[in-house]
Motif scaffolding. Structure first.
Motif, PDB file in Angstrom:
ATOM      1  N   UNK A  99       0.843  -1.190   0.000  1.00  0.00           N
ATOM      2  CA  UNK A  99       0.000   0.000   0.000  1.00  0.00           C
ATOM      3  C   UNK A  99       0.880   1.242   0.000  1.00  0.00           C
ATOM      4  N   UNK A 100       0.595   2.162  -0.897  1.00  0.00           N
ATOM      5  CA  UNK A 100       1.409   3.367  -0.984  1.00  0.00           C
ATOM      6  C   UNK A 100       0.666   4.525  -1.607  1.00  0.00           C
ATOM      7  N   UNK A 101       1.377   5.591  -1.811  1.00  0.00           N
ATOM      8  CA  UNK A 101       0.804   6.835  -2.315  1.00  0.00           C
ATOM      9  C   UNK A 101       0.170   6.655  -3.699  1.00  0.00           C
ATOM     10  N   UNK A 102       0.645   5.689  -4.463  1.00  0.00           N
ATOM     11  CA  UNK A 102       0.066   5.441  -5.791  1.00  0.00           C
ATOM     12  C   UNK A 102      -1.386   4.961  -5.709  1.00  0.00           C
ATOM     13  N   UNK A 103      -1.847   4.584  -4.529  1.00  0.00           N
ATOM     14  CA  UNK A 103      -3.227   4.131  -4.340  1.00  0.00           C
ATOM     15  C   UNK A 103      -4.145   5.237  -3.830  1.00  0.00           C
ATOM     16  N   UNK A 104      -3.638   6.451  -3.755  1.00  0.00           N
ATOM     17  CA  UNK A 104      -4.373   7.554  -3.130  1.00  0.00           C
ATOM     18  C   UNK A 104      -5.766   7.752  -3.715  1.00  0.00           C
ATOM     19  N   UNK A 105      -5.895   7.861  -5.018  1.00  0.00           N
ATOM     20  CA  UNK A 105      -7.210   8.130  -5.616  1.00  0.00           C
ATOM     21  C   UNK A 105      -8.210   7.031  -5.293  1.00  0.00           C
ATOM     22  N   UNK A 106      -7.818   5.776  -5.471  1.00  0.00           N
ATOM     23  CA  UNK A 106      -8.715   4.667  -5.171  1.00  0.00           C
ATOM     24  C   UNK A 106      -9.021   4.566  -3.694  1.00  0.00           C
ATOM     25  N   UNK A 107      -8.015   4.808  -2.862  1.00  0.00           N
ATOM     26  CA  UNK A 107      -8.180   4.766  -1.411  1.00  0.00           C
ATOM     27  C   UNK A 107      -9.227   5.786  -0.963  1.00  0.00           C
ATOM     28  N   UNK A 108      -9.061   7.032  -1.386  1.00  0.00           N
ATOM     29  CA  UNK A 108      -9.988   8.095  -0.987  1.00  0.00           C
ATOM     30  C   UNK A 108     -11.375   7.823  -1.560  1.00  0.00           C
ATOM     31  N   UNK A 109     -11.450   7.347  -2.795  1.00  0.00           N
ATOM     32  CA  UNK A 109     -12.749   7.040  -3.422  1.00  0.00           C
ATOM     33  C   UNK A 109     -13.490   5.967  -2.641  1.00  0.00           C
ATOM     34  N   UNK A 110     -12.812   4.857  -2.324  1.00  0.00           N
ATOM     35  CA  UNK A 110     -13.473   3.765  -1.614  1.00  0.00           C
ATOM     36  C   UNK A 110     -13.833   4.153  -0.184  1.00  0.00           C
ATOM     37  N   UNK A 111     -13.062   5.042   0.422  1.00  0.00           N
ATOM     38  CA  UNK A 111     -13.341   5.475   1.796  1.00  0.00           C
ATOM     39  C   UNK A 111     -14.577   6.371   1.888  1.00  0.00           C
ATOM     40  N   UNK A 112     -15.112   6.793   0.761  1.00  0.00           N
ATOM     41  CA  UNK A 112     -16.312   7.631   0.770  1.00  0.00           C
ATOM     42  C   UNK A 112     -17.584   6.828   1.035  1.00  0.00           C
ATOM     43  N   UNK A 113     -17.480   5.526   1.068  1.00  0.00           N
ATOM     44  CA  UNK A 113     -18.612   4.639   1.349  1.00  0.00           C
ATOM     45  C   UNK A 113     -19.183   4.977   2.724  1.00  0.00           C
ATOM     46  N   UNK A 122      -5.538  15.042   1.867  1.00  0.00           N
ATOM     47  CA  UNK A 122      -4.248  15.263   2.519  1.00  0.00           C
ATOM     48  C   UNK A 122      -3.977  14.220   3.609  1.00  0.00           C
ATOM     49  N   UNK A 123      -5.009  13.879   4.389  1.00  0.00           N
ATOM     50  CA  UNK A 123      -4.839  12.847   5.420  1.00  0.00           C
ATOM     51  C   UNK A 123      -4.522  11.503   4.760  1.00  0.00           C
ATOM     52  N   UNK A 124      -5.229  11.182   3.685  1.00  0.00           N
ATOM     53  CA  UNK A 124      -4.962   9.949   2.945  1.00  0.00           C
ATOM     54  C   UNK A 124      -3.549   9.930   2.393  1.00  0.00           C
ATOM     55  N   UNK A 125      -3.109  11.030   1.832  1.00  0.00           N
ATOM     56  CA  UNK A 125      -1.757  11.141   1.286  1.00  0.00           C
ATOM     57  C   UNK A 125      -0.711  10.911   2.385  1.00  0.00           C
ATOM     58  N   UNK A 126      -0.914  11.549   3.529  1.00  0.00           N
ATOM     59  CA  UNK A 126       0.028  11.415   4.637  1.00  0.00           C
ATOM     60  C   UNK A 126       0.097   9.965   5.117  1.00  0.00           C
ATOM     61  N   UNK A 127      -1.054   9.341   5.299  1.00  0.00           N
ATOM     62  CA  UNK A 127      -1.101   7.950   5.773  1.00  0.00           C
ATOM     63  C   UNK A 127      -0.418   7.016   4.778  1.00  0.00           C
ATOM     64  N   UNK A 128      -0.798   7.117   3.515  1.00  0.00           N
ATOM     65  CA  UNK A 128      -0.264   6.204   2.513  1.00  0.00           C
ATOM     66  C   UNK A 128       1.236   6.383   2.300  1.00  0.00           C
ATOM     67  N   UNK A 129       1.734   7.575   2.502  1.00  0.00           N
ATOM     68  CA  UNK A 129       3.161   7.825   2.286  1.00  0.00           C
ATOM     69  C   UNK A 129       4.037   7.143   3.337  1.00  0.00           C
TER      70      UNK A 129
END
Length: 182
Positions: free
Chosen positions: A22-36, A53-60
């Protein structure tokens, strides 16, 4: 135990999914799926959906961890980010850890969770050398409980009123699986 197996993040290939670090390259999908809207209730997360920004920080920070394994669940056919599966709360003294899993709404009820769990358990037991993997699941989440049971987890206990959600209290079940070969 092979702690390098947690530090050196693997890619695990299944029949229909791929688990990758899991990394920053998953940011868009991560944030999208977390909107559920149901995901917060299923995971007991009172903080709401993370910002970009929180998603970016976590994934990084995920790939740099040495005592846990955070893997993105990727649907092989489409390349879509479906969710995450994590081995955390490692106890080297007890050769055990916790498992955490979540899937976005459109990826539930397709067997992706079961496949991800089986891949991670094989890695945890056969490569890392763990003896025990445990998890907590809310008693109302019967879909998840059935999935965990199909993968070999057994209910070991109950935490009464572990979650307060919108004025209602819910129990959490403690489930575990042992590496019987060890």
């Amino acid at each position: 135990m092979n702690l390098a197996a947690l530090e050196n993040k693997p890619t695990l290939q299944g029949a229909r999914i791929r688990l990758e670090p899991l990394g920053i390259e998953h940011l868009d999908g991560f944030v999208k799926q977390m909107q559920d809207p149901d995901l917060d209730r299923l995971t007991g997360s009172h903080g709401g959906n993370p910002s970009l920004e929180v998603g970016r920080q976590w994934l990084s920070t995920r790939k740099g961890t040495k005592d846990r394994l955070d893997l993105a669940i990727i649907e092989t056919e489409t390349g879509d980010f479906a969710g995450e599966i994590v081995l955390n709360d490692l106890s080297t003294a007890n050769e055990s850890c916790n498992l955490r899993l979540w899937l976005g709404a459109s990826f539930r009820d397709h067997g992706y969770g079961s496949e991800a769990i089986r891949l991670v358990l094989a890695y945890a037991f056969d490569v890392v050398g763990l003896h025990r993997v445990e998890l907590e699941v809310y008693a109302f989440n019967q879909r998840a409980i059935r999935t965990y049971e199909r993968c070999g987890f057994e209910v070991e206990g109950r935490l009464r009123h572990a979650l307060l959600w919108e004025g209602e209290r819910y129990d959490a079940l403690i489930m575990g699986i042992l590496n019987e070969a060890a």
